[in-house]
Design a protein around this motif. Structure first.
Motif, short mmCIF file in Angstrom:
data_model
loop_
_atom_site.label_atom_id
_atom_site.label_comp_id
_atom_site.label_asym_id
_atom_site.label_seq_id
_atom_site.Cartn_x
_atom_site.Cartn_y
_atom_site.Cartn_z
N LEU A 21 0.37 -1.24 -0.19
CA LEU A 21 -0.23 0.27 0.17
C LEU A 21 1.18 0.69 -0.10
N LEU A 22 1.75 0.54 1.09
CA LEU A 22 2.64 1.96 1.37
C LEU A 22 3.55 2.00 -0.42
N LYS A 23 3.95 1.64 -0.74
CA LYS A 23 4.74 1.45 -1.85
C LYS A 23 4.19 2.21 -3.26
N GLU A 24 2.72 1.80 -3.09
CA GLU A 24 1.65 2.84 -4.12
C GLU A 24 1.93 3.82 -4.29
N LEU A 25 1.14 4.58 -2.43
CA LEU A 25 1.12 5.42 -2.73
C LEU A 25 2.19 6.38 -2.90
N LEU A 26 4.00 5.90 -2.49
CA LEU A 26 5.12 7.03 -2.72
C LEU A 26 4.98 7.13 -4.33
N GLY B 227 3.12 9.59 -6.09
CA GLY B 227 3.61 10.29 -5.83
C GLY B 227 3.94 11.82 -4.51
N THR B 228 2.79 10.33 -3.55
CA THR B 228 2.15 11.26 -2.17
C THR B 228 3.04 11.30 -0.89
N LYS B 229 3.57 12.07 -0.01
CA LYS B 229 4.31 11.88 0.87
C LYS B 229 4.04 11.34 1.81
N LEU B 230 4.89 10.77 2.14
CA LEU B 230 4.48 9.37 3.44
C LEU B 230 4.74 10.34 4.78
N SER B 231 4.39 10.17 5.75
CA SER B 231 4.36 10.39 7.10
C SER B 231 5.80 9.42 7.99
N PHE B 232 6.46 10.39 8.84
CA PHE B 232 7.15 9.83 9.65
C PHE B 232 7.10 8.56 9.52
N GLY B 233 6.21 8.27 10.30
CA GLY B 233 5.88 6.35 10.69
C GLY B 233 5.64 6.11 9.19
N GLN B 234 5.13 6.23 8.64
CA GLN B 234 4.76 5.39 7.23
C GLN B 234 6.65 5.15 6.28
N ASP B 235 7.04 6.82 6.75
CA ASP B 235 8.60 6.26 5.89
C ASP B 235 9.18 5.33 6.75
N PHE B 236 9.35 5.63 8.26
CA PHE B 236 9.95 4.94 8.95
C PHE B 236 9.78 2.99 9.14
#
Lengths: 254, 258
Positions: A7-12, A15-24
């Protein structure tokens, strides 16, 4: 967790900017869990321990031999020097001078690119180099220990009719080992960390695994911090084991 | 006590020892030399209890250590039971020539009993059971049977020295050399060691004792040797030497000691 990662990979990608927690989470997953990468670290630890053990064994054997030659040579009476021993003593001195006088990194590169230029077994070449390097330092540690034993011990052994070698082996060396154990333990820990250097010649140990993952993910923080943590845990574990071992040996002294 | 037999056990001829004089690598010239022993001739007979006395630095310890080659003599010859004490025979000679040191030199990494058994076992003098039995017997004799399994560090100086004597005896030596055996002891422990040495003297074993204990020399020995200036100056039975010292240096030495 895998679904979360996708999910996060798709968001990335969108072009969506991830939050700190998501990025971590994303980077952590990428560094350790994705494609079972943690297995690479484990096998890296295995190689690290194997290289350390081989290098330590070689270092202690080489170091003891060099120390024995040098102490035996130095303890001869003036005017009664044995020429064969003198030759070996000179060889030993050249060995310690060269090894202690050149950087380990340079020694590793020379061993892998000059002396064993045709070998593909970089891990073993690395272990050999570390062992030869460690032997020079261990020899000085053991030599110090042998010389720190009260000369009266040698006299007592000899006055009972034991010869020089027997006295050395059953009386002097056991006392010397006890005296140098902390220093040898320290050498062992230095060696454990120095195994990371063999990554530069292609030895497949812990840091090598981390580098491989870095190159694939373009992300340095988690692999490097992970490796640092693993080294730290290993060193703390062995420090604890060594102190236990030392206390066991010290029991006979009181 | 007089020597009961006249079998010569030690024969020393023209023994000298010079320290220094070696040119070390890098040094401009050789070390200055120091003549410690200047020609010593001495016969020791089986059963002799000989005390060596003399001022500090007179060479009495050096002489004793030359006898079992812990110091290498510069010249002269030493014969022990007819065998020349040289590099080739030294280990065999030392098995029959015990030594007790000023600082005991017990092996700290071994228990008391192992200290006694170590050399006899390594040299296979007897079988293991006999060596163990002999060690127990000796520990009982020096009054420390209960300390068999402790490490030397936990013993007092006097006890350590008694163990050191037992260790020498475990080899069943013909001669025991004592190098100032009570000099490193606290005063209250000197007595127990001297008492043991006195008992030992009565068993007829040959003893050479470097000592400052004049009472012991007078009471126990059958010969007292006064060494000064690297030479034997007097060699007399104790009654004669202590009551009627001839040499002026001995007179001066005794007046200081007694």
């Amino acid at each position: 967790m895998a679904a979360q990662y996708e999910l996060l990979k798709e968001l990335l990608n969108s072009g969506t900017k991830l939050s700190f927690g998501q990025d971590f989470f994303f980077k952590f997953y990428q560094a350790f869990i994705l494609k079972d990468r943690w297995l690479q670290y484990i096998s890296g630890v295995g190689t690290t321990l194997l290289v350390t053990a081989l290098a330590l064994a070689l270092g202690v054997v080489l170091g003891s031999m060099v120390a024995m030659v040098r102490v035996t040579h130095d303890q001869q009476r003036p005017g009664h020097k044995n020429p064969v021993l003198g030759f070996f003593n000179a060889v030993c001195q050249v060995y310690t001078t060269i090894i202690r006088g050149t950087p380990m990194m340079v020694q590793l590169l020379i061993m892998s690119m000059v002396i064993f230029a045709n070998s593909r077994n970089f891990t073993m070449v690395g272990a050999l180099t570390l062992g030869i390097n460690s032997g020079a330092y261990v020899s000085e540690i053991i030599r110090g220990g042998l010389m720190a034993v009260d000369p009266g011990q040698m006299e007592a052994g000899r006055s009972l009719g034991l010869n020089y070698m027997t006295t050395m082996v059953v009386i002097i060396i056991p006392q010397a080992i006890r005296a140098v154990l902390p220093a040898l333990g320290n050498e062992f820990i230095v060696l454990l960390k120095d195994t990371s250097l063999i990554t530069t010649i292609g030895g497949k140990e812990l840091l090598y695994a981390a580098q491989g993952i870095m190159n694939r993910t373009y992300e340095a923080m988690f692999p490097l911090l992970g490796v640092a943590g693993i080294y730290l845990i290993l060193v703390m574990l062995f420090t604890w084991l060594l102190s236990k071992f030392e206390r066991r040996l010290a029991q006979s002294d009181r | 006590m007089t020597a009961n037999t006249h079998e010569k056990i030690l024969e020393v001829r023209g023994l000298t020892k010079t320290y220094g004089g070696v040119k070390k690598r890098g040094a401009k010239k050789a070390d200055p030399t120091l003549d410690v022993l200047k020609g010593i001739d001495l016969d020791i007979y089986r059963g002799d209890v000989v005390c060596l006395i003399g001022p500090s630095g007179c060479g009495k310890s050096t002489f004793l250590r030359c006898l079992n080659r812990l110091e290498i003599p510069t010249s002269g010859s030493i014969k022990f039971e007819g065998v020349e004490v040289d590099e080739a025979h030294i280990d065999a000679v030392r098995q029959k020539m015990g030594m007790v040191f000023q600082h005991f030199n017990l092996f700290p990494h071994l228990t008391v009993k192992k200290n006694l058994e170590l050399a006899p076992n390594l040299l296979k003098l007897k079988d293991k059971a006999a060596i163990s039995a002999r060690a127990d017997e000796l520990l009982a004799r020096v009054g420390l049977a209960d300390k068999a399994d402790v490490y030397p560090k936990s013993l007092s100086g006097g006890q350590q020295q008694r163990i050191a004597i037992a260790r020498a005896l475990a080899m069943d030596p013909d001669v025991i050399l004592f190098d100032e055996p009570t000099s490193a002891l606290d005063p209250e422990m000197v007595g127990e060691v001297l008492e043991l040495m006195k008992e030992l003297a009565h068993t007829g074993i040959t003893m050479l004792v470097v000592t400052h204990e004049m009472g012991f020399a007078r009471e126990v020995s059958n010969r007292v040797i006064f060494i000064d200036d690297g030479k034997i100056q007097e060699d007399e039975p104790p009654q004669e030497l202590f009551t009627n010292p001839k040499h002026p240096r001995l007179q001066a030495f005794l007046s200081k000691m007694l």
